[in-house]
Structure formats: structure tokens, C-alpha cells
Design a protein around this motif. Sequence first.
Motif, PDB file in Angstrom:
ATOM      1  N   GLN A 383      15.126 -15.546  -1.198  1.00  0.00           N
ATOM      2  CA  GLN A 383      14.915 -14.171  -0.760  1.00  0.00           C
ATOM      3  C   GLN A 383      15.166 -14.007   0.739  1.00  0.00           C
ATOM      4  O   GLN A 383      15.654 -12.967   1.188  1.00  0.00           O
ATOM      5  CB  GLN A 383      13.490 -13.724  -1.102  1.00  0.00           C
ATOM      6  CG  GLN A 383      13.260 -13.508  -2.589  1.00  0.00           C
ATOM      7  CD  GLN A 383      11.803 -13.282  -2.947  1.00  0.00           C
ATOM      8  OE1 GLN A 383      10.898 -13.726  -2.230  1.00  0.00           O
ATOM      9  NE2 GLN A 383      11.552 -12.586  -4.056  1.00  0.00           N
ATOM     10  N   ALA A 384      14.846 -15.065   1.506  1.00  0.00           N
ATOM     11  CA  ALA A 384      14.989 -14.975   2.960  1.00  0.00           C
ATOM     12  C   ALA A 384      16.396 -15.307   3.436  1.00  0.00           C
ATOM     13  O   ALA A 384      16.832 -14.807   4.491  1.00  0.00           O
ATOM     14  CB  ALA A 384      13.988 -15.921   3.634  1.00  0.00           C
ATOM     15  N   ASN A 385      17.142 -16.132   2.676  1.00  0.00           N
ATOM     16  CA  ASN A 385      18.407 -16.665   3.208  1.00  0.00           C
ATOM     17  C   ASN A 385      19.646 -16.346   2.381  1.00  0.00           C
ATOM     18  O   ASN A 385      20.757 -16.488   2.894  1.00  0.00           O
ATOM     19  CB  ASN A 385      18.297 -18.194   3.342  1.00  0.00           C
ATOM     20  CG  ASN A 385      17.202 -18.624   4.286  1.00  0.00           C
ATOM     21  OD1 ASN A 385      17.349 -18.541   5.499  1.00  0.00           O
ATOM     22  ND2 ASN A 385      16.086 -19.095   3.734  1.00  0.00           N
ATOM     23  N   ALA A 386      19.472 -15.955   1.134  1.00  0.00           N
ATOM     24  CA  ALA A 386      20.633 -15.763   0.276  1.00  0.00           C
ATOM     25  C   ALA A 386      21.289 -14.405   0.515  1.00  0.00           C
ATOM     26  O   ALA A 386      20.684 -13.481   1.061  1.00  0.00           O
ATOM     27  CB  ALA A 386      20.223 -15.891  -1.196  1.00  0.00           C
ATOM     28  N   SER A 387      22.532 -14.285   0.070  1.00  0.00           N
ATOM     29  CA  SER A 387      23.245 -13.011   0.155  1.00  0.00           C
ATOM     30  C   SER A 387      22.677 -12.028  -0.856  1.00  0.00           C
ATOM     31  O   SER A 387      21.905 -12.390  -1.754  1.00  0.00           O
ATOM     32  CB  SER A 387      24.730 -13.244  -0.124  1.00  0.00           C
ATOM     33  OG  SER A 387      24.911 -13.661  -1.477  1.00  0.00           O
ATOM     34  N   ASP A 388      23.108 -10.781  -0.745  1.00  0.00           N
ATOM     35  CA  ASP A 388      22.620  -9.741  -1.658  1.00  0.00           C
ATOM     36  C   ASP A 388      23.037 -10.001  -3.102  1.00  0.00           C
ATOM     37  O   ASP A 388      22.451  -9.442  -4.028  1.00  0.00           O
ATOM     38  CB  ASP A 388      23.136  -8.366  -1.208  1.00  0.00           C
ATOM     39  CG  ASP A 388      22.521  -7.927   0.111  1.00  0.00           C
ATOM     40  OD1 ASP A 388      21.465  -8.482   0.469  1.00  0.00           O
ATOM     41  OD2 ASP A 388      23.102  -7.045   0.766  1.00  0.00           O
ATOM     42  N   ALA A 389      24.056 -10.844  -3.288  1.00  0.00           N
ATOM     43  CA  ALA A 389      24.522 -11.135  -4.655  1.00  0.00           C
ATOM     44  C   ALA A 389      23.508 -11.944  -5.440  1.00  0.00           C
ATOM     45  O   ALA A 389      23.519 -11.950  -6.671  1.00  0.00           O
ATOM     46  CB  ALA A 389      25.858 -11.880  -4.603  1.00  0.00           C
ATOM     47  N   VAL A 390      22.617 -12.641  -4.725  1.00  0.00           N
ATOM     48  CA  VAL A 390      21.621 -13.498  -5.384  1.00  0.00           C
ATOM     49  C   VAL A 390      20.361 -12.681  -5.638  1.00  0.00           C
ATOM     50  O   VAL A 390      19.720 -12.190  -4.716  1.00  0.00           O
ATOM     51  CB  VAL A 390      21.294 -14.729  -4.506  1.00  0.00           C
ATOM     52  CG1 VAL A 390      20.238 -15.592  -5.193  1.00  0.00           C
ATOM     53  CG2 VAL A 390      22.558 -15.537  -4.220  1.00  0.00           C
ATOM     54  N   LYS A 391      20.001 -12.545  -6.918  1.00  0.00           N
ATOM     55  CA  LYS A 391      18.816 -11.766  -7.306  1.00  0.00           C
ATOM     56  C   LYS A 391      17.864 -12.677  -8.089  1.00  0.00           C
ATOM     57  O   LYS A 391      17.914 -12.743  -9.315  1.00  0.00           O
ATOM     58  CB  LYS A 391      19.241 -10.558  -8.149  1.00  0.00           C
ATOM     59  CG  LYS A 391      20.081  -9.547  -7.354  1.00  0.00           C
ATOM     60  CD  LYS A 391      20.644  -8.448  -8.241  1.00  0.00           C
ATOM     61  CE  LYS A 391      21.824  -8.934  -9.049  1.00  0.00           C
ATOM     62  NZ  LYS A 391      22.510  -7.848  -9.794  1.00  0.00           N
ATOM     63  N   PRO A 392      16.996 -13.397  -7.361  1.00  0.00           N
ATOM     64  CA  PRO A 392      16.163 -14.420  -8.012  1.00  0.00           C
ATOM     65  C   PRO A 392      14.835 -13.867  -8.527  1.00  0.00           C
ATOM     66  O   PRO A 392      14.321 -12.858  -8.046  1.00  0.00           O
ATOM     67  CB  PRO A 392      15.921 -15.418  -6.885  1.00  0.00           C
ATOM     68  CG  PRO A 392      15.888 -14.558  -5.646  1.00  0.00           C
ATOM     69  CD  PRO A 392      16.838 -13.407  -5.897  1.00  0.00           C
ATOM     70  N   VAL A 393      14.259 -14.588  -9.511  1.00  0.00           N
ATOM     71  CA  VAL A 393      12.917 -14.278 -10.015  1.00  0.00           C
ATOM     72  C   VAL A 393      12.277 -15.577 -10.471  1.00  0.00           C
ATOM     73  O   VAL A 393      12.957 -16.496 -10.926  1.00  0.00           O
ATOM     74  CB  VAL A 393      12.989 -13.260 -11.179  1.00  0.00           C
ATOM     75  CG1 VAL A 393      13.714 -13.849 -12.387  1.00  0.00           C
ATOM     76  CG2 VAL A 393      11.595 -12.782 -11.579  1.00  0.00           C
ATOM     77  N   ARG A 394      10.970 -15.665 -10.329  1.00  0.00           N
ATOM     78  CA  ARG A 394      10.226 -16.860 -10.750  1.00  0.00           C
ATOM     79  C   ARG A 394       9.765 -16.678 -12.188  1.00  0.00           C
ATOM     80  O   ARG A 394       9.304 -15.607 -12.582  1.00  0.00           O
ATOM     81  CB  ARG A 394       9.031 -17.072  -9.822  1.00  0.00           C
ATOM     82  CG  ARG A 394       8.398 -18.440  -9.925  1.00  0.00           C
ATOM     83  CD  ARG A 394       7.229 -18.587  -8.961  1.00  0.00           C
ATOM     84  NE  ARG A 394       6.061 -17.869  -9.449  1.00  0.00           N
ATOM     85  CZ  ARG A 394       4.814 -18.342  -9.403  1.00  0.00           C
ATOM     86  NH1 ARG A 394       4.574 -19.518  -8.882  1.00  0.00           N
ATOM     87  NH2 ARG A 394       3.817 -17.635  -9.855  1.00  0.00           N
ATOM     88  N   PHE A 395       9.855 -17.746 -12.999  1.00  0.00           N
ATOM     89  CA  PHE A 395       9.486 -17.699 -14.414  1.00  0.00           C
ATOM     90  C   PHE A 395       8.581 -18.891 -14.710  1.00  0.00           C
ATOM     91  O   PHE A 395       9.034 -20.025 -14.813  1.00  0.00           O
ATOM     92  CB  PHE A 395      10.756 -17.757 -15.279  1.00  0.00           C
ATOM     93  CG  PHE A 395      10.511 -17.517 -16.747  1.00  0.00           C
ATOM     94  CD1 PHE A 395      10.209 -16.247 -17.221  1.00  0.00           C
ATOM     95  CD2 PHE A 395      10.607 -18.554 -17.654  1.00  0.00           C
ATOM     96  CE1 PHE A 395       9.999 -16.030 -18.582  1.00  0.00           C
ATOM     97  CE2 PHE A 395      10.401 -18.345 -19.017  1.00  0.00           C
ATOM     98  CZ  PHE A 395      10.098 -17.074 -19.462  1.00  0.00           C
ATOM     99  N   VAL A 396       7.253 -18.631 -14.803  1.00  0.00           N
ATOM    100  CA  VAL A 396       6.268 -19.706 -14.979  1.00  0.00           C
ATOM    101  C   VAL A 396       5.373 -19.402 -16.173  1.00  0.00           C
ATOM    102  O   VAL A 396       5.505 -18.365 -16.824  1.00  0.00           O
ATOM    103  CB  VAL A 396       5.413 -19.884 -13.699  1.00  0.00           C
ATOM    104  CG1 VAL A 396       6.289 -20.250 -12.520  1.00  0.00           C
ATOM    105  CG2 VAL A 396       4.603 -18.631 -13.395  1.00  0.00           C
ATOM    106  N   GLY A 397       4.433 -20.309 -16.450  1.00  0.00           N
ATOM    107  CA  GLY A 397       3.539 -20.162 -17.594  1.00  0.00           C
ATOM    108  C   GLY A 397       2.409 -19.180 -17.353  1.00  0.00           C
ATOM    109  O   GLY A 397       2.327 -18.518 -16.314  1.00  0.00           O
ATOM    110  N   GLN A 398       1.504 -19.115 -18.348  1.00  0.00           N
ATOM    111  CA  GLN A 398       0.448 -18.100 -18.325  1.00  0.00           C
ATOM    112  C   GLN A 398      -0.743 -18.481 -17.456  1.00  0.00           C
ATOM    113  O   GLN A 398      -1.431 -17.611 -16.935  1.00  0.00           O
ATOM    114  CB  GLN A 398      -0.055 -17.868 -19.756  1.00  0.00           C
ATOM    115  CG  GLN A 398       1.002 -17.308 -20.686  1.00  0.00           C
ATOM    116  CD  GLN A 398       0.446 -17.078 -22.064  1.00  0.00           C
ATOM    117  OE1 GLN A 398      -0.399 -16.216 -22.287  1.00  0.00           O
ATOM    118  NE2 GLN A 398       0.902 -17.868 -23.029  1.00  0.00           N
ATOM    119  N   ALA A 399      -1.004 -19.780 -17.316  1.00  0.00           N
ATOM    120  CA  ALA A 399      -2.212 -20.209 -16.614  1.00  0.00           C
ATOM    121  C   ALA A 399      -2.167 -19.783 -15.150  1.00  0.00           C
ATOM    122  O   ALA A 399      -1.140 -19.896 -14.489  1.00  0.00           O
ATOM    123  CB  ALA A 399      -2.370 -21.722 -16.719  1.00  0.00           C
TER     124      ALA A 399
END
Length: 749
Positions: A383-399
Amino acid sequence: MSYLVHPLLKPEAVEKRLFQIDLAARALRGSTLVVMPTGLGKTIVALMVMLARLEKGRVLFLAPTRPLVEQHAAFLRRVLTSPDLVASVTGETDPESRAEIWRSCRIAVSTPQVVENDLLSGRMDLRDVSLVIFDEAHRAAGNYAYVYIAERYRREARDPLVLGMTASPGSEAERIAEICANLGIESIEMKSESDPDVAPFVHHREIEWIKVEVPEQLQKIRGVIDGLVSERMEEINSLGMCRIDPRTSKGELLDLQKRFSSALARGPNQNIFRGISLLAEIMKLKHAVELAETQGVSALRQYLERLAQEARSRGGSKASRRLIEDPRIQHVLSVLKDIDLEHPKLSRALEIIEDQLETSPESRIIVFTNYRDTATALLRFLQANASDAVKPVRFVGQASRENDEGLSQRKQSEILEKFRAGEYNVLIATSVGEEGIDIPSTDMVLFYEPVPSEIRSIQRKGRTGRARTGRVVVLIAKGTRDEAYYWISDRKERTMRRQLQGMAEPLPVDSAVPDTAPISSRASRQISITEICEPDELPLIIVDSRERDMARLLEKTGLRIVLRSLEVGDYVLSERLGIERKTADDLIDSIIDPERDLFRQIGDLARTYDRPLLIIEGQNLYARQVHPNSVRGILATIAVDFGVPIVPTGSIEETAALIALMARREHEAGYRDVKLHGRKTSRTLKEQQEYLISALPGVGPSVARNLLRHFGSVERIMTASEGELMSVDKVGPKTAARIREIVSGEYKG
């Protein structure tokens, strides 16, 4: 291109592939485990078997997670002429609705935990189920719900057939045999990407290994922690009970812990106590070494800060306390706070992701990492260093844990939908993303680190190369366990293929399904308890929903089981008899941790039932580092002051047999009115105030009472200065400072 034709299939909905038809035909001859790489259409095989069996009865399609259930249900509704044939059932479906669905639907897609619950509670049965499909069948081990459901299915169904599906059952013959035993499998059918009938449908998957150098500062930190590991290993060796060295694997250390615990159960021994404690420290230090090598500064810093927080808490382990008090760990923490350095994997991952998106702007990329902290660090870095083309999201468990909220299954499903649609194009996933994500357009999978598990490695790689050519990139930190883990998983994958080829024994085309025990007979069967109840005498017992393992055992004895959330006790056998069950470890923990409210539980039990009973299960009641007189004092209070009899048992099986016998006695004596009653007693205002203050670091029940007596209210304690706090008996400078830090510190959640 030709398509499957069936009255229940929409025209041109499913492409015809001969190897899938062959697998389905074989699976219809007997209960079968289908092992096939992800993306080659295991679900299509399941669909064909399902269509052939529907005329014989209902079909139950099981998948381990809600997103996977929804995915399978959506596929079936999309290809079947009547979508109403399909019902999806998860924990979010209320019990009354589930009971109606089980009665009326033709095809039910569900999580196994829901089915297990409803079988135990009598909301459903499996008599007219003609087929059970177990997706991700490699989970059918130990106490996982698949095992219980398969056993019930074999016992109840008029004409049972099982289809297990997995990409990776494991590399050990014993594990594969256990899965087959637990599911009642009669044959194994395997397809690989190199098979001639499969190869035309396989998309090329390019695999790259990229090595990075570990920075010198991180190597120095690793060296300090390695030194601490060596010291503790030498101390264990000096105890004269075993020999270990730096090459000893994590699995071997865990086995050693089990052996020490078993030895301790035979009687207290100071050397064994010390050995167990040292092993706990070694495991924590080895984890810190791994983080330093493969994850970097922020992951290691967060881990050590959590250890420090645990050490300061009242229930924290002695191992954490000793480590944090070590001057060398204090030095490492100090250095980590001043280092402005991240692991080179972060910038390398950014470079790889941007290169992929520049070459193929419509790409979908999954980055797998072992740790949540790393997923968070990578997300922030992108989010801090990538270009606008990179649209990341975190995908983790329920706990959820402190400062790290998990994702509900609903939220997970929403993220996957947005990933498919392109709102996100980089999914940073922990192990929760390894199974069952159906994203045909995933172009690249990036391993932030290798994993030493062939199952997880195969699952990860299977996320790409499904609809078109895919790319797998593995980041490896040179000279670290990354390199070892890569070779371990590679060796295990090759071993798995050899084992399966040796075990796959398809039934001849003209043969009937044998009545004898299948290959599952090679594995040990589950422990069964001698049946106590006659078929026409089925006493009812209400079991707390958290006691699922016991419910399974009790059901085998002939009891009718109803799972409910009980406020008082764990088992209700009649209007007059309620039972609380504690393992020996539970009882000792209640001495160490007053928040467990043992006496409140016993008091509620005695107040609610005319015949209350406490069962203490296990042999190691006096094996922990608690004075035997403390244990005896607890037992005396329960038996004399509360008037609750105590019955010891040696194991969960013995407990189940005892409860079943007592349930039958109650039933035969005419005490058949089994119903819920009794509620927990609420804490008084005084108790709530003491509980609140005792939760502060360094403050136990005794100090909490001193503070409340001195200041007169919770509010005055919270606003008191350090000097005012220190004027209270047993409150020293450290405790006073920690209280002020907690009360006045800024929340950074």
C-alpha cells in the motif's frame, strides 16, 4: 467440443472429458478416493456420480468451509435444470430451518460441523442418503467431523456410497490408510497431469525459485537467539534423560515433550519438570529464529512483544517470563526498536507483483505466507510503495487476537468475490486460502516462503494454471530453513505419488463391490465402547455443545443424544442428576487461574440438581508443579463444603462408559424427565469490581481487594497516580507503573 447430456443438466453446461467419465464410472462401483490435481475437475466427477445416485436417495455434499460450500452450491445451481434441488447449509442456518432442509432437499451442500451437530441432536439421519461426497478428504483424520459422519453413514444408510476427493492425501502410507479407513474407502483412483488422457486439459505452470540474501543485522540477531537455543539444549542434555542438538527437528522436539509429559504422569520429577520448561523455551526461541531468517524485523519484533506481554500477564507461562527476563532477549528487543530495516523479501515480492501486472494487467495474484503478521506487513508495504496498478487485500482466518481481527466467513466470501471481479488483484493469504478457492483466472501464486508440507504445497500451487498458463514463484532466504523446507516438501510430494501408485487398486470392471473390509482395514479402527443399552431402551442425555467428542462416544453406547448450550454442568441425565466433567489438567489450571470460577461452577451444579456429580478424568492430578495439599484442599472443599461427590476416571472412554451406565440406571429407576434447567449465578457488584481490577497486570485477587478497600471504587483506582497506588499494601513501583500505562496509554488498535 462435446457436452454431458442428462435430464437434470442444462444443455451445454458441462464439457465432456473422458477421464472424468472414467473416474465417475469407477467411483460408482464402490466407495472411492479420487486423487487428482486441483483444476482438473474433481467437482465434475462428483456431479456425475451424484446424478447417477439421485434416483436411489438424497445426496450430501460436504466441504470444510462456508466459502467452499457456497462455491459448490453455486456451481450445482448453475448447471442443473432445477436449482431448487440444491440447498446450502452452514452454521448461519438456524437449527429449525436445517431440520426442514434435511427432510425435504434432494442435494444438501454443507459444512461437516453442522451435519455432525444435527446428527448428534437428532435433527437429521442418513438412512435414505445414497451418496456422501467428502471434499478435501485429506481432513478425515483424528476427531475431524468427517470421521464421525462417515461412521454414522456406514451404520445407518440402506445403500451407502462414499466419494472422497483431494489433491493431496499426504505422503505417509499410514496416513493415507487412515483416511481410507475413516471414510470406508474401497479403492483409490489417481490421475496426474502427465497421464495421456489428462495432459490435453492441463495448462503449463512455470515454477521459479528466487533466492534473497538475509541482511547482516538480521544474521547477527539470529546468532544471538541461536546461542540461547544451544544453551538450553545443553542444559537439557545435562539432565541425563536424552540427547538433542541444533539439528533436532521441531517434530522430534514435540515428540520429546510428549515423552516427558508421559513420564511425569507416572510421578513428580524435578528433572522432568525442568526439561519440559526448557523445551517450551526452545520451541519459542526456534520460532523467533525462523521469523528472523525468513520474515524480517517487524514480524520478529511483534512476536517478541507478544511474548513480553504474555510474560507480564498473570496467566503467562514461566517459559515466556524467563525468556523476556534474559538480558540478551532484552538487548534484541532494544535493537529491533531502533532498526529501520525490512526483510529483502518485501521489496522482491513488490518487484515480482508489479512485473506480473505490467506484463498482464488483468492478472490475479495470490501471495501465500505462513504468518498473519507477515500478511499485514506485506499489505502495508504494498500500500505504501506499490503503483496504483497493485490493489492488495489481506485474506486470513476467522480467529481474532489482540490488535489482529479475523475475518468472518461472510467477509471471506465478499473478499473472494471482489478478487474475482478485479476490485482487488493481489490476495495476500495465510493457510485459509490454500483449500478450495475457485478463481480460474489466477495467473500467479507467490510463496513468500516454502512450506515443509506436501499437502499445503500442492494446495498452494493448485491455485494457478487452472484456466490458462500459470506461474509459481517461491521466495527463498539463502542459508536458512527456507531451503530445507523447499526440499522437504519436494521429497514428500514425490513420495506421495509413489505411495498412491502402490495403494491404488481399482476394482475390476465386471466385479461387484466386495462385502469384506476394504483397504481401510489396514489402518487401526476407532476405539469402540461396549454397548450398554438394549435397542429398545434408549435413555436420553443432554450434552453441552462444547462436549462433542464425548457426545460421539456416548451415542455409540446406545444413548439418544441432544446437544444444547448448557449454563450449568456438562451433562444432564435426568431431572435430578447433572454432571460436571473436568480433566485433571482443568482442575489444576483452576487452582493456578482463579478466573476459571471452579467453585462457582460447582456451586451452581449443587444448587440446580439433587444429585450433582463431578467427574475428574486423567491420571496426572498430582503431576504438575502445584503442591499436593492445594489439590487436596480443592477436592475437600468440593466434597465437604458443597456436598458434590467426586468420581475419578482414567480416560475419556472410561468416563463415557460411566455416564452411559448412570443414564441407564436413571432411566430404569423412572427418572426419565430430562430437561434443561439451572442458570449460572451472576457475579455480585463486589465480585465484578474485584474481577475487573484483578485483570490489571501484576494485580491478583488479593491485591485487587486491597486496592478497592483503599480507594473505595474502580473509578478512583483508575484515576490514582503512581504514588497513590504505591501506598497500597503489595503494590510496588512496577505494578503501579503498569497500571498507569494500561489506564492512560493511547489505544493503537
